[in-house]
Design a protein around this motif. Structure first.
Motif, PDB file in Angstrom:
ATOM      1  N   LEU A 129       0.689  -1.325  -0.073  1.00 48.64           N
ATOM      2  CA  LEU A 129      -0.053  -0.126   0.126  1.00 48.64           C
ATOM      3  C   LEU A 129       0.818   1.245   0.081  1.00 48.64           C
ATOM      4  N   THR A 130       2.120   1.167   0.666  1.00 50.05           N
ATOM      5  CA  THR A 130       2.860   2.416   0.982  1.00 50.05           C
ATOM      6  C   THR A 130       4.032   2.351  -0.009  1.00 50.05           C
ATOM      7  N   GLY A 131       4.335   1.418  -1.107  1.00 42.72           N
ATOM      8  CA  GLY A 131       5.386   1.340  -1.612  1.00 42.72           C
ATOM      9  C   GLY A 131       5.761   2.704  -2.552  1.00 42.72           C
ATOM     10  N   PRO A 132       6.929   3.003  -2.991  1.00 36.29           N
ATOM     11  CA  PRO A 132       7.231   4.012  -4.063  1.00 36.29           C
ATOM     12  C   PRO A 132       6.723   3.867  -5.093  1.00 36.29           C
ATOM     13  N   GLY A 133       5.737   4.856  -5.460  1.00 36.06           N
ATOM     14  CA  GLY A 133       4.894   4.881  -6.751  1.00 36.06           C
ATOM     15  C   GLY A 133       3.631   4.340  -6.578  1.00 36.06           C
ATOM     16  N   HIS A 134       3.403   3.539  -5.685  1.00 39.04           N
ATOM     17  CA  HIS A 134       2.028   2.778  -5.398  1.00 39.04           C
ATOM     18  C   HIS A 134       0.932   3.724  -4.897  1.00 39.04           C
ATOM     19  N   ARG A 135       0.011   3.727  -5.376  1.00 39.66           N
ATOM     20  CA  ARG A 135      -1.379   4.748  -5.152  1.00 39.66           C
ATOM     21  C   ARG A 135      -2.526   3.680  -4.803  1.00 39.66           C
ATOM     22  N   ALA A 136      -3.042   3.816  -3.566  1.00 37.20           N
ATOM     23  CA  ALA A 136      -4.087   2.844  -3.073  1.00 37.20           C
ATOM     24  C   ALA A 136      -5.365   3.898  -3.107  1.00 37.20           C
ATOM     25  N   VAL A 137      -6.418   3.300  -3.216  1.00 40.12           N
ATOM     26  CA  VAL A 137      -7.743   3.779  -3.215  1.00 40.12           C
ATOM     27  C   VAL A 137      -8.732   2.834  -2.492  1.00 40.12           C
ATOM     28  N   LEU A 138      -9.650   3.466  -1.948  1.00 40.46           N
ATOM     29  CA  LEU A 138     -10.915   2.572  -1.087  1.00 40.46           C
ATOM     30  C   LEU A 138     -11.856   3.114  -1.548  1.00 40.46           C
ATOM     31  N   ARG A 139     -13.050   2.297  -1.395  1.00 45.75           N
ATOM     32  CA  ARG A 139     -14.625   3.025  -1.306  1.00 45.75           C
ATOM     33  C   ARG A 139     -15.225   2.546   0.076  1.00 45.75           C
ATOM     34  N   ARG A 140     -15.876   3.531   0.434  1.00 44.70           N
ATOM     35  CA  ARG A 140     -16.877   3.312   1.565  1.00 44.70           C
ATOM     36  C   ARG A 140     -18.320   3.760   1.363  1.00 44.70           C
ATOM     37  N   ASP A 141     -19.182   2.763   1.824  1.00 46.22           N
ATOM     38  CA  ASP A 141     -20.647   3.378   1.392  1.00 46.22           C
ATOM     39  C   ASP A 141     -21.136   4.383   2.676  1.00 46.22           C
ATOM     40  N   SER A 142     -22.488   4.498   2.675  1.00 43.71           N
ATOM     41  CA  SER A 142     -22.748   5.642   3.463  1.00 43.71           C
ATOM     42  C   SER A 142     -22.784   5.288   5.055  1.00 43.71           C
ATOM     43  N   GLY A 143     -22.530   4.103   5.303  1.00 42.56           N
ATOM     44  CA  GLY A 143     -22.518   3.537   6.903  1.00 42.56           C
ATOM     45  C   GLY A 143     -20.847   3.608   7.197  1.00 42.56           C
ATOM     46  N   ASP A 144     -20.147   4.078   6.100  1.00 41.05           N
ATOM     47  CA  ASP A 144     -18.666   3.952   6.480  1.00 41.05           C
ATOM     48  C   ASP A 144     -17.886   2.770   6.255  1.00 41.05           C
ATOM     49  N   ARG A 145     -18.695   1.742   5.691  1.00 44.68           N
ATOM     50  CA  ARG A 145     -18.409   0.189   5.714  1.00 44.68           C
ATOM     51  C   ARG A 145     -17.431   0.039   4.394  1.00 44.68           C
ATOM     52  N   LEU A 146     -16.189  -0.439   4.480  1.00 45.32           N
ATOM     53  CA  LEU A 146     -15.403  -0.803   3.146  1.00 45.32           C
ATOM     54  C   LEU A 146     -16.038  -1.675   2.057  1.00 45.32           C
TER      55      LEU A 146
ATOM     56  N   GLY B 127     -14.556  -2.011  -0.875  1.00 42.52           N
ATOM     57  CA  GLY B 127     -13.335  -2.329  -2.005  1.00 42.52           C
ATOM     58  C   GLY B 127     -12.309  -1.456  -1.945  1.00 42.52           C
ATOM     59  N   TYR B 128     -11.247  -2.095  -2.329  1.00 37.97           N
ATOM     60  CA  TYR B 128     -10.016  -1.254  -2.627  1.00 37.97           C
ATOM     61  C   TYR B 128      -9.060  -1.681  -3.628  1.00 37.97           C
ATOM     62  N   GLY B 129      -8.094  -0.795  -4.198  1.00 39.54           N
ATOM     63  CA  GLY B 129      -7.461  -1.037  -5.191  1.00 39.54           C
ATOM     64  C   GLY B 129      -6.156  -0.368  -5.111  1.00 39.54           C
ATOM     65  N   VAL B 130      -5.041  -0.836  -6.070  1.00 35.87           N
ATOM     66  CA  VAL B 130      -3.742  -0.208  -6.022  1.00 35.87           C
ATOM     67  C   VAL B 130      -3.292   0.030  -7.494  1.00 35.87           C
ATOM     68  N   VAL B 131      -2.687   1.062  -7.731  1.00 35.14           N
ATOM     69  CA  VAL B 131      -1.898   1.115  -9.107  1.00 35.14           C
ATOM     70  C   VAL B 131      -0.407   1.436  -8.842  1.00 35.14           C
ATOM     71  N   ARG B 132       0.401   1.015  -9.737  1.00 37.82           N
ATOM     72  CA  ARG B 132       1.779   1.066  -9.438  1.00 37.82           C
ATOM     73  C   ARG B 132       2.509   1.266 -10.777  1.00 37.82           C
ATOM     74  N   PRO B 133       3.696   1.783 -10.927  1.00 40.54           N
ATOM     75  CA  PRO B 133       4.159   1.832 -12.314  1.00 40.54           C
ATOM     76  C   PRO B 133       4.983   0.644 -12.622  1.00 40.54           C
ATOM     77  N   GLY B 134       4.812   0.412 -14.117  1.00 35.15           N
ATOM     78  CA  GLY B 134       5.594  -0.866 -14.337  1.00 35.15           C
ATOM     79  C   GLY B 134       6.454  -0.554 -15.375  1.00 35.15           C
ATOM     80  N   ARG B 135       7.207  -1.646 -15.996  1.00 37.85           N
ATOM     81  CA  ARG B 135       8.169  -1.195 -17.243  1.00 37.85           C
ATOM     82  C   ARG B 135       7.615  -0.885 -18.431  1.00 37.85           C
ATOM     83  N   ASP B 136       6.278  -1.377 -18.625  1.00 40.49           N
ATOM     84  CA  ASP B 136       5.624  -1.025 -20.051  1.00 40.49           C
ATOM     85  C   ASP B 136       4.278  -0.404 -19.830  1.00 40.49           C
ATOM     86  N   ALA B 137       3.738  -0.358 -18.691  1.00 41.53           N
ATOM     87  CA  ALA B 137       2.503   0.221 -18.423  1.00 41.53           C
ATOM     88  C   ALA B 137       1.966   0.465 -16.879  1.00 41.53           C
ATOM     89  N   LEU B 138       1.275   1.001 -16.469  1.00 38.93           N
ATOM     90  CA  LEU B 138       1.001   1.181 -15.004  1.00 38.93           C
ATOM     91  C   LEU B 138      -0.129  -0.220 -14.945  1.00 38.93           C
TER      92      LEU B 138
END
Length: 287
Positions: free
Chosen positions: A177-194, A196-207
């Motif tokens: 979640l905290t690696g260099p270049g890694h970006r993590a996002v999450l989603r919560r509902d109206s009751g603050d329940r998680l 889902g989440y996802g991470v995107v990071r740089p790769g050699r040829d594509a994110l």
């Protein structure tokens, strides 16, 4: 005079250190695997003893990782032999040495097409196939309810992540979640329940997007939009299990096309997990 052909008994297989993995990452890039630019530290955080390298006369020629996640589960990846030395038994020697690290654990892997028959002979059985989808990131805005993952979200993220895979992985997840270049996002509902989440990071040829875990297809689409919102037009890839029809639809709706196939295989049973939440796997290298 012709140099002698290297034989398996000439190979010295030892545990690798982080510095060794730079050359292995280059080999993976040459194979078209598009490794993440800063993946290795997170990989080694999970199991620093789970990485192996084979040398001939001190020169690296083969590699493999067998990372222990729990008392019951390990994951195999980075099975590579330098192309000019393939077909000489060096890979099998590396494989046998490293696989002992897993002990009696069930071992999972994502097998490339060319190796799947060999994996079956070693006791691996097909569970499902995984397709890599790649394309330019669509123009998107961050939807409501999607935001960056913060340190105080970690307990919720770990619980969610654990429900989506065969083993808990707190050390890996914190580093991922905290690696260099890694970006993590999450989603919560109206009751603050998680939801889902996802991470995107740089790769050699594509994110690279991974993981993309979500309760519903709507959550997954929102998270995906949040991950690519700052990357419009840049090449992005996501590895989608064929068991996720909604994950495949998400990738195709983004205009991505399938460019690579692997097979998730196991040597035995794994604990039940919420496969319906897996819209994109974390990595083909560590599951």
């Amino acid at each position: 005079m012709t140099a002698p052909t290297p034989a398996p008994e000439d190979l010295v297989v030892t545990r690798a250190v982080l510095d060794d993995w730079r050359v292995v990452a280059d080999w993976a890039a040459d194979e078209g695997w598009n490794p993440g630019l800063t993946d290795a530290p997170a990989f080694f955080t999970q199991d620093p003893d789970g990485f192996f390298i084979g040398r001939l006369d001190g020169e690296p020629v083969s590699a493999i990782s067998v990372v222990n996640y729990s008392a019951d589960y390990a994951f195999l990846g980075f099975y590579l032999v330098r192309p000019d030395l393939r077909g000489r038994g060096l890979g099998l020697t590396t494989w046998k040495t490293a696989l002992a690290h897993a002990g009696s654990r069930t071992v999972g892997l994502e097998g490339v097409v060319a190796q799947q028959d060999n994996y079956r002979r070693s006791g691996f059985e097909l569970d499902h196939r995984t397709a890599r989808f790649t394309g330019p990131a669509p123009t998107a805005e961050v939807p409501a309810g999607v935001g960056p993952a913060r340190p105080n979200d970690f307990a919720d993220l770990l619980a969610y992540d654990s429900a989506c895979g065969p083993a808990d992985r707190p050390r890996f997840l914190e580093a991922w979640l905290t690696g260099p270049g890694h970006r993590a996002v999450l989603r919560r509902d109206s009751g603050d329940r998680l939801t889902g989440y996802g991470v995107v990071r740089p790769g050699r040829d594509a994110l690279r997007v991974g993981p993309l875990f979500a309760d519903t297809a709507e959550d997954a689409r929102a998270l995906f939009a949040g991950l690519v919102a700052d990357a419009a037009g840049q090449p992005v890839s996501i590895d989608v299990p064929e068991t996720s029809a909604a994950g495949v639809a998400l990738a195709e709706e983004a205009g991505f096309t399938s460019s690579f196939e692997a097979a998730r295989m196991y040597t035995g049973p794994v604990r039940p997990f919420a496969q319906e939440r897996v819209f994109g796997v974390t990595t083909l290298e560590l599951g």
